[in-house]
Design an enzyme around this catalytic site. Structure first.
Site, PDB file in Angstrom:
ATOM      1  N   CYS A  66       0.876  -1.175   0.000  1.00  0.00           N
ATOM      2  CA  CYS A  66       0.000   0.000   0.000  1.00  0.00           C
ATOM      3  C   CYS A  66       0.910   1.221   0.000  1.00  0.00           C
ATOM      4  CB  CYS A  66      -1.000  -0.027   1.155  1.00  0.00           C
ATOM      5  SG  CYS A  66      -0.310   0.111   2.817  1.00  0.00           S
ATOM      6  N   HIS A  99      13.287 -16.465  11.818  1.00  0.00           N
ATOM      7  CA  HIS A  99      13.002 -16.587  13.253  1.00  0.00           C
ATOM      8  C   HIS A  99      11.503 -16.633  13.563  1.00  0.00           C
ATOM      9  CE1 HIS A  99      17.099 -14.822  14.814  1.00  0.00           C
ATOM     10  NE2 HIS A  99      17.260 -15.633  13.772  1.00  0.00           N
TER      11      HIS A  99
HETATM   12  C1  RB5 Z   1      -4.020   5.191   0.458  1.00  0.00           C
HETATM   13  O1  RB5 Z   1      -4.107   6.555   0.224  1.00  0.00           O
HETATM   14  C2  RB5 Z   1      -3.165   4.886   1.674  1.00  0.00           C
HETATM   15  O2  RB5 Z   1      -3.803   5.370   2.813  1.00  0.00           O
HETATM   16  C3  RB5 Z   1      -2.914   3.410   1.755  1.00  0.00           C
HETATM   17  O3  RB5 Z   1      -2.322   2.971   0.573  1.00  0.00           O
HETATM   18  C4  RB5 Z   1      -1.956   2.960   2.863  1.00  0.00           C
HETATM   19  O4  RB5 Z   1      -0.800   3.728   2.853  1.00  0.00           O
HETATM   20  C5  RB5 Z   1      -2.505   2.822   4.201  1.00  0.00           C
HETATM   21  O5  RB5 Z   1      -1.771   2.449   5.142  1.00  0.00           O
END
Ligand code: RB5
Length: 149
Positions: A66, A99
C-alpha cells in the site's frame, strides 16, 4: 512457491516490479488485485484476498503493498494463520522468515524505491524458517495467542 500479491492504489506503481522479481526467482504470482488503478479502492480488501489465498492453500506466502505498508500489515495480521510485517530493510525481511515464520511481506510504495523493493522481495523469498527449538517455542506462543488462549 505460489506467491499471493495484493496492492491498493497507493501500492499500484510497485506491483509490476514486485511481480517481475517474484517471477525472476522462479515463483508463480497469484494475482489478488488491484488489476487497475482506482484511487477509491481500500487496502483491507487486498489484505483479505492475500490472506484468504494463503488460508486456502493456494499460496504459500504473500506480498502486500500500500502507500506506507502500514494499513495492509494491520489488516493482514487480523487473519488467522497470517504473520505479516512491514519490512523496509533486508535484515528484517530475511530474519522475519527465519526466526518468526513471517508469511506475508508488507511494503510501502510511497516510502521505498524499485530496487530496494526487489531486494526486499529477494530477502523474503529466499529465506526459510529455522525450526530451532527456541524459534518454534516462540511461534507456538504466538499461535496460542491467535487461538485466544
Ligand atoms: C491510500 O491513500 C493509503 O492510505 C494506503 O495505501 C496505505 O498507505 C494505508 O496504510
Amino acid at each position: 512457491m505460489n506467491i499471493a500479491l495484493g496492492v491498493d492504489h497507493g501500492g499500484f506503481a510497485l506491483k509490476p516490479i514486485v511481480a517481475d522479481e517474484i517471477r525472476k526467482l522462479g515463483h508463480t504470482v497469484v494475482d489478488c488485485g488491484a488489476r487497475e488503478y482506482d484511487a477509491r479502492d481500500d487496502y483491507p480488501d487486498y489484505a483479505r484476498a492475500v490472506g484468504a489465498a494463503i488460508q486456502r492453500g493456494e499460496a504459500e506466502r504473500g506480498i502486500l503493498v500500500c502507500g506506507s505498508g502500514v494499513g495492509v500489515s494491520i489488516a493482514a495480521t487480523k487473519m488467522r494463520g497470517i504473520r505479516a510485517a512491514l519490512c523496509h530493510d533486508t535484515y528484517s525481511a530475511r530474519q522475519g522468515v527465519e526466526h518468526d515464520n513471517m508469511n506475508v511481506l508488507c511494503l510501502g510504495a510511497r516510502v521505498i524505491g524499485d530496487e530496494l523493493a526487489r531486494e526486499l522481495v529477494r530477502a523474503f523469498l529466499t529465506a526459510r524458517f529455522d525450526a530451532n527449538e527456541r524459534y518454534q517455542r516462540r511461534l507456538n506462543k504466538v499461535l496460542e495467542m491467535e487461538q485466544g488462549a
